[in-house]
Design an enzyme around this catalytic site. Structure first.
Site, PDB file in Angstrom:
ATOM      1  CD  GLU A  73      -2.944   0.992   2.387  1.00  0.00           C
ATOM      2  OE1 GLU A  73      -3.332  -0.132   2.738  1.00  0.00           O
ATOM      3  OE2 GLU A  73      -3.326   2.041   2.921  1.00  0.00           O
ATOM      4  CE  LYS A  81      -6.208  -1.691   5.589  1.00  0.00           C
ATOM      5  NZ  LYS A  81      -5.433  -0.841   4.675  1.00  0.00           N
ATOM      6  CG  ASP A  98       1.436 -16.782  12.565  1.00  0.00           C
ATOM      7  OD1 ASP A  98       0.619 -16.161  11.866  1.00  0.00           O
ATOM      8  OD2 ASP A  98       1.218 -17.913  13.029  1.00  0.00           O
ATOM      9  CG  HIS A 157      -3.843   6.625  -0.896  1.00  0.00           C
ATOM     10  ND1 HIS A 157      -3.247   6.155   0.243  1.00  0.00           N
ATOM     11  CD2 HIS A 157      -4.425   5.558  -1.486  1.00  0.00           C
ATOM     12  CE1 HIS A 157      -3.468   4.869   0.351  1.00  0.00           C
ATOM     13  NE2 HIS A 157      -4.180   4.473  -0.685  1.00  0.00           N
TER      14      HIS A 157
END
Ligand code: MEV
Length: 421
Positions: free
Chosen positions: A81, A258, A274, A372
């Site tokens: 991202e 998030k 992990d 972005h």
């Protein structure tokens, strides 16, 4: 990291970036470059997973400016991202003015769970397990020199499915610098049948598996951001209001968290952790008071500065597992220079917090799409076939026209090619 070269890290070309990392880490440029570009050989891949056909690669970048517990870090992040690495680096730069991040990590205790069902006499089964605790721990510890089972406790759980009772024996294991999953699972599989033998028909052992809900491996990090550097008290208040939204509404909290996981996962993937286990534990912890909330907390100091903090379970390791096998993960750990799993956990939590701060600051002010879309435009330009300098020209033209589409990229590229032919 304060750059003592003229250029900022993001302004450097690849060779200069590698030289910079090399000068900070004492790892040769060649070694770094080889490790971060090395795909796993197929025979390794084929041993790691079933039905293997190849490797999957992600961009690896370096977040700069991080000071955590007074130590400087260059932080490798693997993520597809755009904006995430730049945002973390910028947040870390702002945090430096007040001393950077202060982080703590619990010792590395994890639980292995052994489920016992069909018990006719629960109290008797509990007494039997408790009476045999020392020998059961000894048995578990026969499997490992470093990772040690240090306690065995039992809990009675009432099934929410049919109200039947089950007993859960929990091995508390000190994983030290490893994540611990394999050893704990092996310990549980060894001790489980022995528990069934000892309870002698008073119960049947079913599941034998670690719990990824690492509530004994909690990490905290906090940082203060000066109001003047954020754009004034109004921005501080806007960020506090964004936090209140995430603290109070699960739909917002998931997106807020998030943003935290953008940082946490990227460092976790770079260092071979992990990340599914980390994600699962993080979201359970976010719901620990019965409601899903933000994992971070923001407040205003008496001076009006913004204080940010995070508390999160993190089971990570620097020995064993993929982190000692995968060349890029090994190199990422080397670049970070962490000496223990808890130090790595402190870095990961701090990057999560930095990422979250950067996201809600942007959302509370100019929004995130501006930065972005600039990067997105570059990807579209490349997808349309632009190469070299043309990538930036096509991207900037699309950006200034507010028309970032593949068709527009192709049209601009076509025009540029006609002009230069
Ligand atoms: C995007 O990957 C992450 C954000 O949505 C996080 C947030 O909303 O806080 C920007």
């Amino acid at each position: 990291m304060p750059m003592n070269t003229e250029k900022k890290f993001y302004e450097m070309d690849l060779d200069e970036r590698l030289s910079f990392i090399s000068s900070k880490s004492n790892i040769s440029k060649n070694e770094i470059s080889t490790a971060v570009n090395q795909a796993l050989p197929f025979d390794k891949v084929d041993r790691m997973v079933e039905n293997a056909i190849g490797n999957y690669s992600l961009p690896l970048g370096i977040a700069t400016n991080f000071v955590i517990n007074e130590k400087e870090y260059l932080v490798p992040m693997a993520i597809e991202e755009p904006s995430v690495i730049a945002a973390a680096s910028h947040a870390a730069k702002l945090a430096r003015s007040c001393g950077g991040f202060k982080a703590t990590a619990d010792s590395s205790i994890m639980r292995g769970q052994i489920q016992v069902t069909n018990i006719s006499d629960i109290k008797k089964a509990m007494r039997t397990i408790s009476k045999n605790k020392v020998s059961l721990l000894k048995m578990a510890n026969s499997l490992s020199k470093n990772v040690k089972a240090i306690d065995l406790k039992t809990r009675v759980i009432t099934s929410d499915v049919d109200r039947s009772k089950m007993l859960v024996s929990e091995l508390y294991v000190d994983c030290k610098d490893s994540m611990g999953a394999n050893t704990i699972n092996s310990m549980c599989e060894l001790v489980g049948p022995e528990i069934e033998r000892k309870t002698n028909g008073n119960g049947k052992v079913n599941l034998k598996i670690l719990s990824n809900y690492a509530t004994e491996r909690i990490v905290t990090s906090k940082a203060t951001f000066k109001k003047e550097e954020l754009g004034g008290i109004e921005v501080v208040d806007r960020i506090l209001s964004a936090f209140a939204f995430a603290f109070s509404d699960p739909h917002r909290a998931v997106t807020h968290n998030k943003g935290i996981m953008n940082g946490i996962d990227a460092v976790s993937i770079a260092t071979g952790q992990d990340f599914r286990a980390i994600e699962a534990a993080a979201h359970a912890y976010a719901s620990r008071d019965g409601r899903y909330r933000s994992l971070s907390i923001f407040t205003k100091s008496s001076k009006g500065d913004l204080t940010a903090s995070i508390e999160i379970p993190l089971s990570v390791g620097i020995v064993g597992g993929i982190s000692t096998v995968h060349p890029t993960a090994k190199m990422s750990l080397k670049i970070l220079g962490v000496k223990s799993a808890s130090e790595l956990a402190c870095v990961i939590a701090s990057v999560g917090l930095a990422q979250n701060f950067a996201a809600i600051r942007a959302l509370s002010t100019e929004g995130i799409q501006k930065g972005h879309m600039r990067l997105h435009a570059k990807n579209i330009a490349v997808a349309a076939g632009a190469m070299g300098k043309l990538v930036d020209i096509v991207a900037e033209t699309m950006y200034s026209q507010s028309n970032i589409t593949i068709d527009n990229a192709r049209a601009i590229l076509h025009e540029l090619q006609l002009k230069s032919s």
